[in-house]
Scaffold this motif. Sequence first.
Motif, short mmCIF file in Angstrom:
data_model
loop_
_atom_site.label_atom_id
_atom_site.label_comp_id
_atom_site.label_asym_id
_atom_site.label_seq_id
_atom_site.Cartn_x
_atom_site.Cartn_y
_atom_site.Cartn_z
N LYS A 1 0.82 -1.19 0.00
CA LYS A 1 0.00 0.00 0.00
C LYS A 1 0.86 1.26 0.00
CE LYS A 1 -3.83 -2.05 2.64
NZ LYS A 1 -4.62 -1.94 3.90
N ALA B 1 -4.26 6.68 5.96
CA ALA B 1 -5.64 7.16 6.01
C ALA B 1 -6.63 6.07 6.38
CB ALA B 1 -6.03 7.77 4.66
N THR B 2 -6.29 4.81 6.10
CA THR B 2 -7.29 3.74 6.23
C THR B 2 -7.01 2.75 7.36
OG1 THR B 2 -6.13 2.36 4.60
CG2 THR B 2 -7.84 3.87 3.78
N SER B 3 -5.77 2.66 7.83
CA SER B 3 -5.45 1.65 8.83
C SER B 3 -6.21 1.91 10.12
CB SER B 3 -3.94 1.63 9.10
OG SER B 3 -3.63 0.60 10.02
N ARG B 4 -6.71 0.85 10.73
CA ARG B 4 -7.45 0.96 11.99
C ARG B 4 -6.75 0.22 13.13
NH1 ARG B 4 -9.04 4.29 9.35
NH2 ARG B 4 -11.14 4.79 8.62
N LEU C 1 -2.16 5.97 1.70
CA LEU C 1 -3.34 5.12 1.71
C LEU C 1 -3.46 4.39 3.03
CD1 LEU C 1 -5.78 3.78 0.38
CD2 LEU C 1 -4.21 2.09 -0.62
N TRP C 2 -2.37 3.72 3.46
CA TRP C 2 -2.51 2.99 4.73
C TRP C 2 -2.63 3.95 5.91
CZ3 TRP C 2 1.09 4.01 8.36
CH2 TRP C 2 2.44 4.17 8.02
#
Length: 295
Positions: free
Chosen positions: A30, A37-40, A34-35
């Motif tokens: 990634k 913004a999206t990693s939880r 991207l990661w």
Amino acid sequence: MNTSDPIAGVSVISTGSVAIRPEHVGPTRKNTYLWLATSRRWTAPRPINVYVVEHREGLVLFDTGQDRASVTDPGYFPGGANGLVYSRLARFDIGPDETLAAGLRHLGHAVEDVRTAVVSHLHQDHIGGLPLLGRSEIVVSLPEWESLHRPLPQARGLMPDHIDLPGLRWKRVAPEGLADTSLAPFQDGHDLFGDGSLVLLPTPGHTPGSLSMLVRRPDRPPLLMVGDLTYDDALLAQNKLPGVGDKRQMRTATRMVNELRTRLPGLVVLPAHDPGAAERLAAALDGGPGRRLSA
């Protein structure tokens, strides 16, 4: 290299702990943004290591850890979009007894004893002790220093207000030719005291001017402190890269470090945030004149 041992001991302290994203540790395909913004998910807490070398020329630090003010002062980090990025990158936990000063005291030293502090790179969790080191020489690579003065440093993870402090004595080093062929594939570096025991090697990628420090002693395994070239030596040994940094440069630096392993048998690689680094250091010292400490 001088065959007498100029080093009395090597130790590690940790200035608190940090949780980061699994993609940060890597490997990941990634894009960083991207990661981010999206990693939880977060990793388990990882150390913020500072390596301490007792050299006959004086006490030497490799990195200076994280400033506790980063968890106590609401104004430590920038605001706005940059502040949001910082908050998504890392979570810190630093107790009052986990400062650089406290860690050095546990080893029987004071911050005033530090002659030289080598900074692997200028991100916050490696420069946190700078406000305490007005009596020390602070060594940084010239490319790293130059990157601090390019536009938008905060967006690149650099906070000049916590780095370029009044009263600090900076030494900016540029790689120079190394006559020691045993360090191949590294042909350039900087011999810190001219005795071959502490050699700074350029390992860019995480940042443009990232440095590693090779520690060599007679009859001891060599040590390589690599900052954030990796967060896990097992991944580095497999040529797997972290999820942040210049991939081309990191790939080259990783290959060079792994080639150095074959030329220096028993080389112990010590990243700044590898949970296994302290145990590997302790095993390398094997009861000798070095100590391990989590402050």
